[in-house]
Design an enzyme around this catalytic site. Sequence first.
Site, PDB file in Angstrom:
ATOM      1  N   HIS A 174       0.808  -1.214   0.000  1.00 10.74           N
ATOM      2  CA  HIS A 174       0.000   0.000   0.000  1.00 10.74           C
ATOM      3  C   HIS A 174       0.840   1.261   0.000  1.00 10.74           C
ATOM      4  CE1 HIS A 174      -3.581  -2.540   1.619  1.00 10.74           C
ATOM      5  NE2 HIS A 174      -3.441  -2.627   0.312  1.00 10.74           N
ATOM      6  N   HIS A 176      -7.699  -8.209  -8.065  1.00  7.33           N
ATOM      7  CA  HIS A 176      -8.099  -9.060  -6.941  1.00  7.33           C
ATOM      8  C   HIS A 176      -8.385  -8.131  -5.761  1.00  7.33           C
ATOM      9  CE1 HIS A 176      -5.846 -11.736  -9.612  1.00  7.33           C
ATOM     10  NE2 HIS A 176      -6.430 -12.764  -9.031  1.00  7.33           N
ATOM     11  N   GLU A 194     -13.545  -8.684  -8.179  1.00  3.84           N
ATOM     12  CA  GLU A 194     -13.532  -9.640  -7.080  1.00  3.84           C
ATOM     13  C   GLU A 194     -14.425 -10.820  -7.442  1.00  3.84           C
ATOM     14  OE1 GLU A 194     -12.949 -11.986  -4.225  1.00  3.84           O
ATOM     15  OE2 GLU A 194     -11.742 -10.150  -4.324  1.00  3.84           O
ATOM     16  N   ASP A 212     -13.528 -12.810 -12.574  1.00  2.00           N
ATOM     17  CA  ASP A 212     -12.117 -13.143 -12.485  1.00  2.00           C
ATOM     18  C   ASP A 212     -11.263 -11.971 -12.971  1.00  2.00           C
ATOM     19  OD1 ASP A 212      -9.853 -15.207 -12.323  1.00  2.00           O
ATOM     20  OD2 ASP A 212      -9.715 -14.504 -14.386  1.00  2.00           O
ATOM     21  N   GLY A 213     -10.321 -11.559 -12.158  1.00  4.73           N
ATOM     22  CA  GLY A 213      -9.524 -10.386 -12.490  1.00  4.73           C
ATOM     23  C   GLY A 213      -8.577 -10.594 -13.649  1.00  4.73           C
ATOM     24  N   ASP A 225      -2.956  -8.699  -7.332  1.00 10.68           N
ATOM     25  CA  ASP A 225      -2.680  -9.107  -5.954  1.00 10.68           C
ATOM     26  C   ASP A 225      -3.421 -10.408  -5.655  1.00 10.68           C
ATOM     27  OD1 ASP A 225      -2.059  -9.193  -3.269  1.00 10.68           O
ATOM     28  OD2 ASP A 225      -3.561  -7.710  -2.689  1.00 10.68           O
TER      29      ASP A 225
END
Length: 286
Positions: free
Chosen positions: A18, A41, A117, A142-143, A168
């Site tokens: 982050h 994600h 997500e 699905d990302g 991620d």
Amino acid sequence: MNYRHAFHAGNHADVLKHIALLAICDALVAKPAPVFALDTHAGRGLYALDSNSAQRTGEAEGGIGRLIAEAPKHPAIARYLAAIRACRHEHGQASYPGSPWLLAHALREQDRIAACELLPEEAGQLKSVFERDPRVAVHARDGYAAMKALLPARIGETRYNRGLVLIDPPYEAQLEEFDTAIAALREGISRWPQGTFALWYPIKLRRALQPFYRRAAAIPAKSSFVAELLVRADDSPLRMNGSGLLVLNPPWQLDQSLAGVLPLLSKVLGEGPGAASRLEWLVRAA
């Protein structure tokens, strides 16, 4: 998929990820052109560190808890802690922002965010967090597949030439996840060659990551580096000893910012003599 980030929110990996995410966003918004961000994600976007899930692991105490207590002086850390305070002012003192919340916090009115997500419960929570923010589109999908569908970024009449893709994944498939992630990065950079791509990855045994480093260096990006934080020696396959970010097409001077903050994070968050950090270029721009 069984992974729930609520058990791990605010841990040392989140701190690294982050801080870097905010630094990338700040570099992107330094120019007036609109920015598009894709979070592949995204999770639920907002977490409670006093929840049963977070309390069961206590991981946040060794991450954001320790960083707040010591607050070493560095602009990137100050920026991150200011975002944490803003989140807690809005959502309560036990709250912790996920990456989509931080993206929404850091980006501007003219920018747009797509947050993906796959888990229905998490996606539902994510939608509730951003139900009043027209900049954020939540995709229950699905990302990795979304990278093909959403890149290059175009929304209405606006084509987004600048922006970020954050990948991620939960790494439930262990080392096999790297195969999927590398393939996704190759696909993404071919579709959006000017975008910045950031892949988070866990570190258990470093020697097991050597094939990943070689394949990452072969991705046809203009430039790329890895930034890593170890909180203990990388010699056990049974736990996450640290984590890293592979950054393709990093913004100007991002490496300098992270190179300055990584040793501080290692000192504050380290749990033994194996604590360390490194930033290494894989490909330098010509």
